[in-house]
Design a protein around this motif. Structure first.
Motif, mmCIF file in Angstrom:
data_model
loop_
_atom_site.group_PDB
_atom_site.id
_atom_site.type_symbol
_atom_site.label_atom_id
_atom_site.label_comp_id
_atom_site.label_asym_id
_atom_site.label_seq_id
_atom_site.Cartn_x
_atom_site.Cartn_y
_atom_site.Cartn_z
ATOM 1 N N ALA A 224 0.910 -1.273 0.012
ATOM 2 C CA ALA A 224 0.054 -0.038 -0.015
ATOM 3 C C ALA A 224 0.786 1.339 0.159
ATOM 4 C CB ALA A 224 -0.849 -0.108 1.163
ATOM 5 N N ALA A 225 2.051 1.258 0.847
ATOM 6 C CA ALA A 225 2.917 2.379 0.924
ATOM 7 C C ALA A 225 3.476 2.470 -0.537
ATOM 8 C CB ALA A 225 3.780 2.029 1.967
ATOM 9 N N ALA A 226 4.138 1.411 -1.230
ATOM 10 C CA ALA A 226 4.755 1.566 -2.530
ATOM 11 C C ALA A 226 3.698 2.083 -3.610
ATOM 12 C CB ALA A 226 5.230 0.107 -2.715
ATOM 13 N N LEU A 227 2.471 1.682 -3.547
ATOM 14 C CA LEU A 227 1.508 2.115 -4.547
ATOM 15 C C LEU A 227 1.122 3.716 -4.318
ATOM 16 C CD1 LEU A 227 -0.989 -0.813 -4.640
ATOM 17 C CD2 LEU A 227 1.042 -0.275 -6.351
ATOM 18 N N ARG A 228 1.033 4.114 -2.998
ATOM 19 C CA ARG A 228 1.081 5.527 -2.894
ATOM 20 C C ARG A 228 2.076 6.488 -3.043
ATOM 21 N NH1 ARG A 228 -1.199 3.612 2.311
ATOM 22 N NH2 ARG A 228 0.498 3.877 3.364
ATOM 23 N N GLU A 229 3.390 5.634 -2.757
ATOM 24 C CA GLU A 229 4.542 6.675 -3.231
ATOM 25 C C GLU A 229 4.536 6.728 -4.902
ATOM 26 O OE1 GLU A 229 7.823 4.220 -1.975
ATOM 27 O OE2 GLU A 229 7.520 4.968 -0.283
ATOM 28 N N ALA A 230 3.743 5.821 -5.623
ATOM 29 C CA ALA A 230 4.040 5.968 -7.162
ATOM 30 C C ALA A 230 2.651 6.657 -7.542
ATOM 31 C CB ALA A 230 3.875 4.638 -7.621
ATOM 32 N N GLY A 231 1.793 7.354 -6.455
ATOM 33 C CA GLY A 231 0.727 8.591 -6.818
ATOM 34 C C GLY A 231 -0.584 7.882 -7.009
ATOM 35 N N PHE A 232 -0.710 6.402 -6.414
ATOM 36 C CA PHE A 232 -2.242 5.736 -6.540
ATOM 37 C C PHE A 232 -2.801 5.813 -5.087
ATOM 38 C CE2 PHE A 232 0.413 3.995 -9.871
ATOM 39 C CZ PHE A 232 -0.425 4.444 -10.965
#
Length: 440
Positions: A224-232
């Protein structure tokens, strides 16, 4: 086994760009424009001052020297009185935000602030540095040509101009001009909403102290953190027990508001692979062995009336994150209206070597050794740039090794036909969080 490219191609041929939505300009950061933005107002919207100073009529300062010659003694052929300071009465102040429609009388001045509207009859702004700073009367020592230090209405943008084109990614600069030209809402392709589910009876929520045979769930939090870092927009959906009923219930709950679902664990060949058992009779999810290390067991398909993409990833943390970088993020970029590849992957020389499994593409956690560079503001033009970056292994490459994953800042890609990487070899790499892979 199928290749990385084949599995990735199947995913990208299935996912579809999300339908456009109208969103407030304050909530559009990171989205892709679905419709051109047309200026409702000009920029600037009115003639305004570019300096703090005094607004005067050009005729009243025609005899003053230009600022760069105000102290010069040369002007022997000038008319008598030319170049002498001019003293004018000050009729008041015009601050920024003043909405009065004022008129400047000949032989008078207003004290004016940066951004304040120019009164009718005003031709020249004299910076305060070229005056004595008076408030009732001002003495002016120099003056520029008419129009100097005045920002004219519409000199940046005219009403009706297209200021942003469909397909533009909305960052800080783009949002600024959209707001400035009067856009309250924008038509955008929304960021996909993603739910990350972790399956396994052995898993405990973050913050727990595991006992014998137990493991703290790091996958949900990490992905979830990686996807938020990518802007999602992503959230961890919690731990799901290893039963077909529990997995089915968790998937049904996620389908209520998710545009994509990511699961970890339960997709291998074991007797308790509940994700595979639950999804085998639902939707279009198919399970494959992909020729990659780490991350061989993979699954993908769609669920529900909305055909929500479901990515089933291995349970080992490294495999899960690598699979997210290679498969999930390119798909989400497509759904968001972004290009699959944000940029061509850079290449760098390897400092150390390691073996690579035959017939399988390898994604190696590496540390990027940056060459020392001059600060960009101090770099001399025409000088040779610093040598390029180099790559070295971050440590143990097992799919369970979290320390090397935490230490790494990139993934290096080793093609499937390479069985050993030697020092000096040139490899493509991606910074972690900068998604998109052009696998062969």
């Amino acid at each position: 086994m199928i290749s990385v490219a084949e599995h990735r191609r199947r995913i990208l041929e299935t996912v579809r760009r999300l339908a456009p939505q109208q969103v407030p300009v304050t909530q559009a950061q990171g989205c892709v424009l679905a419709k051109d933005v047309e200026a409702l107002v000009p920029l600037p919207g009115f003639d305004n001052s570019a300096m703090d100073g005094y607004i005067v009529g050009a005729a009243d300062v025609a005899g003053l020297p230009a600022p760069d010659s105000a102290d010069s003694a040369e002007a022997s052929d000038a008319p008598e009185g030319a170049g002498q300071p001019v003293r004018l009465p000050v009729d008041g102040d015009i601050p920024a935000g003043d909405t009065r429609q004022l008129r400047l009388e000949p032989g008078h001045a207003y004290r004016i602030m940066t951004g304040a509207p120019i009164p009718a009859g005003g031709d020249v702004v004299i910076p305060v540095e070229l005056t004595d700073g008076g408030t009732e009367y001002v003495t002016l020592h120099a003056a520029d040509a008419p129009g100097r230090h005045i920002r004219r209405a519409g000199e940046d943008v005219h009403a009706g101009d297209i200021v942003l084109r469909a397909g533009t990614v909305l960052g800080a600069r783009q949002l600024a001009i959209a707001a400035a030209v009067g856009a309250g809402e924008l038509s955008v392709y929304p960021r996909p909403r993603v739910v990350c589910l972790s399956t396994g009876d052995e898993l405990l929520p973050p913050g727990s102290v595991p006992g014998f045979g137990q493991v703290v769930d790091s996958n949900g939090l990490m992905l979830a953190a990686a996807l938020r870092e990518a802007g999602f927009d992503a959230r961890a959906g919690g731990v799901v027990l290893d039963t077909e009923e529990a997995v089915t219930a968790a998937l049904d709950a996620a389908l209520a508001d998710a545009d994509a679902i990511v699961t970890t664990g339960g997709v291998s060949m074991g007797a308790y692979d509940a994700v595979k058992a639950a999804l085998s009779s639902l939707g279009t999810v198919a399970f494959d062995k992909v020729a990659m290390q780490p991350g061989k067991p993979q699954g993908f398909g769609t669920l529900g009336e909305r055909e929500v993409p479901v990515f089933t990833l291995p349970g080992n943390p490294v495999s899960a994150l690598v699979s997210t970088e290679v498969f999930v993020l390119p798909a989400l970029r497509t759904m968001a209206g972004l290009p699959v590849e944000p940029a061509p992957p850079p290449r760098a020389r390897v400092l150390d070597g390691w073996p690579s499994p035959p017939g399988r593409a390898q994604f190696v956690r590496v540390i990027v050794e940056e060459a020392q560079a001059e600060p960009w503001m101090g770099a001399a033009s025409g000088t040779a740039g610093p040598p390029g970056p180099s790559l070295r292994s971050a440590g143990g490459q097992g799919s369970h090794v979290l320390q090397a994953l935490a230490d790494a800042d990139a993934l290096a890609y080793v093609p499937a036909d390479v069985t050993r990487v030697e020092p000096g070899d040139l490899l493509g790499y991606r910074r972690l969080g900068q998604q998109g892979w052009a696998a062969e």
